[in-house]
Design a protein around this motif. Structure first.
Motif: not given
Ligand code: ADP
Length: 905
Positions: A214-224, A226-232, A234-243
């Protein structure tokens, strides 16, 4: 008692001291944990924002790169024109896929130059024929950039540029976070034209997991928004996404938190460091506080011990001084030998000075031990000022100083507060003024000030009056540099100049403390060599609308000064009514020197009988009598007009606050507290017996005839016999009477002695005034002969028969009390123990008197209607608990009296 209390206090303070650090540590840990979480959240937010920003930059870079490529192609067409395609693409070569790098396509993908391409494979070709530059991707084949070629308004060809996947990876660098980030470019169809160099299958499956989680879903939601988003995750990685803007796709990837954690580590270290510093700081301050508190406690203990010691010593010293003064008084009374009288007079002076010093120290130690209670009661300002004038005028006149008094007539007549302390303050200031003035005048101005005029630190409660007593002198003055230390303990100035002036340097220190204790203060103005002005500011509650009116200081002094003369009324007839034979005997003996005709009556009935047939000039009527009380007797006398015009005075041992007012309200003409203080009795007679019967002049002559060369010493009863006669709220008359007889310094602290006297109704003389209640309990002898002697007017011939009578009557009286007790007849019991209360006190058996008083109050409480059932039970329990003790003590006192009589027959 005291030591226990101190220990208890120390124990509780110790517990508090231990509890405090533990609580503080727990608090610190909780705060630490909360702080750490907060910092963590803050840091995560910060990191996420940073990562998002970086990824946005990456997406923009890609966009810019593709944008530049497309623009370059458009420029090529514009520069080279649309005719010579061969030359335009002369440098075009075949890429790794076997496709020409660049080419021009006609409809359906047919090549004009370069290779023909399938329109179905490359979406962008169609888009470009519609007029848009486009980028399309075919899995395994790479990326195709296309731009339309216009011929006028129409699009005839499409220029393309092809990149194989390898070329893409080589030319379009999408590495990020110094290679630590894993990133891929995902187009809307799900195809992935590019990924970072280190991209692996494992990374792909990780991203798939993120999709599921669900993390990617959350990121996508954020992209509405903002142009980019990132989230921690559980495994101590920061996942990111940008349009991406030029392509329908996104940059998606992740970066291990550890690669970014350098900052977090630093912050965590900083937090731990700050936290450790805090704990260290806390430990140091706790240790400091602990030691300081211990020191304070030790100092406190020492100071308590010092105060207790001082109080005890003062008490111990006062007793022998009073004995000395008493004996000395006897010498003065009995000796006619000139030298002896002179020595005795000197001894008296020195004794008084010593007594005053001890009283001052006692006051000081009481204040320091926090034990100085104010005796709050209503008082008449005029009474206080009269006594002040009496005490000071004579001293001023003796030094040849003018003494002026000005009192604002608008001041309230009655005030509420500690009148005796107010008096002491003014007297102390005036005494100093007289002491430190050689010639000129001393003046006292008493007025009221507005609250706004109050000096700093003095707050006047609404409705209170701010009493101002200004004492002005034309004396030696005070140097400006000395003024600051003026109110310190034991501070005296100009030792050389003032060597002949007696003083301890305690007067002002005490005066200021009294004033402060009452919410007021003392201010000083002075010009060295010219004089000083000491002003006392005291807020007091107003008790009457009536004003003080014109205050005649002169009159007062004159009338008081007559008091030194012996008082004889040989033509007066006095009736003493008391059911208690001992009281009758005492009254009769005390009245002997007045030479009046004294008749005795043992009951209200007898009194009425006598009044029917005989005329009296004054009736002293005891209130608490069986059958007919004094009040009832008075009622009958009034109703039957048996003694119209004859003053009837209430005699009572109920010397409580307001007693005087109560008796006056009941119709008595005056009031006298029992045991009767000789001076108070004389003052009363002076007030009540018609002046025509008072032989003052004659007495004066007698006095002159007896007078030795020390004029101020003659007839005054020793100060210790007279001080502190208590009449409820009314200040001591005895103290006022005493004033003329006392020596210079004695006057200074007469107020203090009086204030002591007020501490308890039975606290009648300085000799027996205990340092405090606790002391009294521990040290009180069964029989305080000093006290007894003081009630006998210092006359041994009266004291001895009083003791005798007390001892003789004891067996019978004990039986009477016991009978009332056995019959639970509490009314009779109250009357019997009431009588014992005053008899015991009059011979100096203070503790017996006090016990009797307790039982009297309890017995009276049982008889009262308003007492509740529980209170009655409690009162009865008190009686049952102490009755035996009373009987035993009564016997013991009688025994003691007998022993004393045997020793001094
Ligand atoms: P004491 O008079 O017993 O020495 P006080 O505490 O009453 O002690 O006064 C302290 C000192 O202040 C005195 O010794 C004296 O030097 C100075 N002092 C007090 N009142 C006056 C005054 N009215 N004029 C000049 N000096 C004064």
């Amino acid at each position: 008692m005291k030591a226990e209390k101190v220990l208890q206090r120390l124990e509780s303070r110790k517990t508090a001291l231990l509890l405090f650090p533990v609580l503080f540590l727990v608090l610190l840990i909780v705060v630490g944990v909360l702080l750490q979480q907060r910092i963590r959240t803050m840091f995560h937010t910060y990191v996420e924002q940073e990562v998002a920003m970086n990824v946005d930059m990456l997406a923009n870079r890609l966009d810019a790169r593709f944008g530049a490529e497309l623009m370059g192609m458009e420029n090529l067409i514009r520069v080279k024109g649309t005719d010579s395609w061969e030359s335009l693409l002369s440098d075009n070569d075949v890429d790794g896929m076997g496709i020409k790098r660049m080419g021009v396509l006609a409809h359906r993908g047919r090549a004009i130059v370069g290779d023909s391409l399938k329109v179905s494979e490359w979406d962008g070709i169609r888009q470009s024929f519609q007029g848009y530059p486009a980028i399309s991707y075919a899995s395994g084949k790479g990326l195709l950039l296309t731009v339309p070629v216009f011929y006028g308004e129409n699009i005839r060809y499409v220029l393309y540029r092809h990149y194989t996947e390898r070329e893409l990876a080589r030319e379009f660098d999408i590495d990020c976070f110094d290679g630590a980030g894993r990133v891929m470019l995902v187009l809307s169809g799900g195809s992935v034209p590019m990924s970072s160099r280190e991209w692996s299958e494992a990374d792909r499956s990780y991203i798939d997991r993120m999709e599921l989680g669900g993390i990617l879903r959350q990121l996508r939601a954020r992209l509405y928004s903002a142009p980019s988003a990132a989230l921690y995750d559980q495994e101590e990685n920061v996942v990111f996404m940008a349009d991406l803007k030029r392509m329908d796709g996104q940059v998606i990837g992740f970066v291990p938190a550890s690669a970014l954690d350098g900052g977090l580590l630093a912050v965590t270290r900083l937090v731990i460091w700050v936290f450790s510093m805090l704990v260290l700081l806390f430990a140091i301050s706790a240790a400091y506080l602990f030691t300081r508190e211990r020191r304070v406690m030790e100092a406190d203990q020492a100071s308590q011990a010092k105060s207790a010691f001082l109080a005890h010593m003062s008490h111990e010293i006062r007793t022998p001084i009073n004995a000395i003064l008493g004996m000395n008084e006897m010498i003065l009374r009995e000796s006619r030998e000139k030298d002896t009288r002179t020595y005795a007079h000197r001894a008296h002076e020195a004794g008084q000075t010593l007594l005053n010093l001890v009283n001052d120290i006692l006051d000081l130690s009481k204040i320091e031990a926090g034990k100085m209670e104010l005796a709050l009661a209503e008082f008449r300002l005029a009474d206080v000022l009269e006594r002040v004038c009496t005490l000071v005028r004579l001293r001023a006149e003796k030094k040849g100083l003018d003494f002026h008094v000005m009192v604002d007539p608008e001041l309230p007549a009655a005030l509420y507060g500690d009148g005796a302390r107010v008096q002491q303050i003014i007297v102390n200031l005036l005494t100093n003024a007289v002491k430190y003035t050689r010639k000129g005048s001393v003046s006292l101005t008493v007025l009221r000030a507005e609250p706004e005029e109050a000096p700093e630190g003095v707050i006047v409660p609404a409705g209170d009056v701010l009493l101002v007593a200004r004492v002005e002198d034309t004396g030696i003055g005070i140097k400006p540099e000395d003024r600051k230390r003026l109110f310190g303990d034991f501070v005296r100035f100009d030792a050389q100049r003032n060597r002949n002036i007696e003083g301890t340097g305690l007067g002002l220190a005490l005066t200021l403390r009294f004033a402060r204790r009452m919410g007021g203060t003392i201010t000083v103005e002075s010009t060295y060599g010219e004089g000083s002005i000491f002003t006392a500011w005291i807020p007091l509650r107003v008790r009457s609308k009536e004003t003080i009116g014109d205050f005649d200081a002169e009159r007062v002094t004159e009338s008081e000064s007559v008091h030194t003369a012996p008082f004889v009324v040989p033509d007066a007839h006095i009736l003493v009514v008391d059911d208690n034979e001992m009281n009758r005997f005492v009254a009769q003996s005390l009245l002997k020197e007045t030479k009046a005709h004294v008749r005795l009556a043992a009951s209200g009935r007898e009194c009425i009988g006598r009044l029917r047939s005989e005329h009296y000039d004054v009736v002293l009527l005891d209130d608490m009598m069986p059958e007919l009380s004094g009040t009832e007797t008075l009622e009958r006398i009034k109703n039957q007009h048996l003694a119209d015009g004859t003053p009837i005075v209430a005699l009572t041992a109920n010397a409580i606050t307001g007693a005087r007012e109560e008796y006056l309200a009941a119709g008595f003409d005056d009031y006298l507290a029992k045991p009767i203080a000789p001076d108070a009795l004389i003052k009363l007679l002076r007030r009540t017996i018609p002046e025509t019967l008072q032989k003052t002049e004659e007495a004066q002559e007698t006095k002159e005839a007896q007078k030795p060369e020390e004029p101020q010493e003659t007839e005054g009863t020793a100060a210790n016999t007279a001080e502190g006669q208590v009449e409820g709220a009314a200040p001591s008359e005895a103290a006022a009477a005493e004033s003329v007889a006392v020596t210079e310094e004695a006057a200074v602290t007469a107020g203090a002695a009086e204030a002591d006297g007020r501490a308890g109704a039975s606290d009648m003389s300085t000799s027996a005034a205990p340092a405090d209640e606790a002391d009294a309990d521990e040290a009180a002898p069964l029989l305080d002969t000093e006290l007894g002697m003081s009630y006998a007017g210092g006359i041994l011939e009266l004291y001895q028969p009083m003791l005798q009578m007390f001892a003789d009557l004891q067996p019978e009286k004990s039986k009477v009390i016991a009978a009332a007790y056995d019959a639970a007849d509490w009314k009779t019991y109250a009357i019997d123990v009431h009588a014992l209360k005053s008899n015991a006190l009059s011979i100096g058996a203070r503790s017996l008197s006090e016990l009797a008083k307790t039982l009297e109050l309890a017995a009276k409480a049982i008889g009262k209607e308003e007492t509740t059932k529980e209170e009655k039970q409690e009162a009865e329990a008190t009686i049952r608990g102490h009755h035996e003790e009373l009987i035993e003590k009564y016997e013991a006192v009688a025994e003691e009296a007998k022993k004393l009589l045997a020793k001094n027959p």
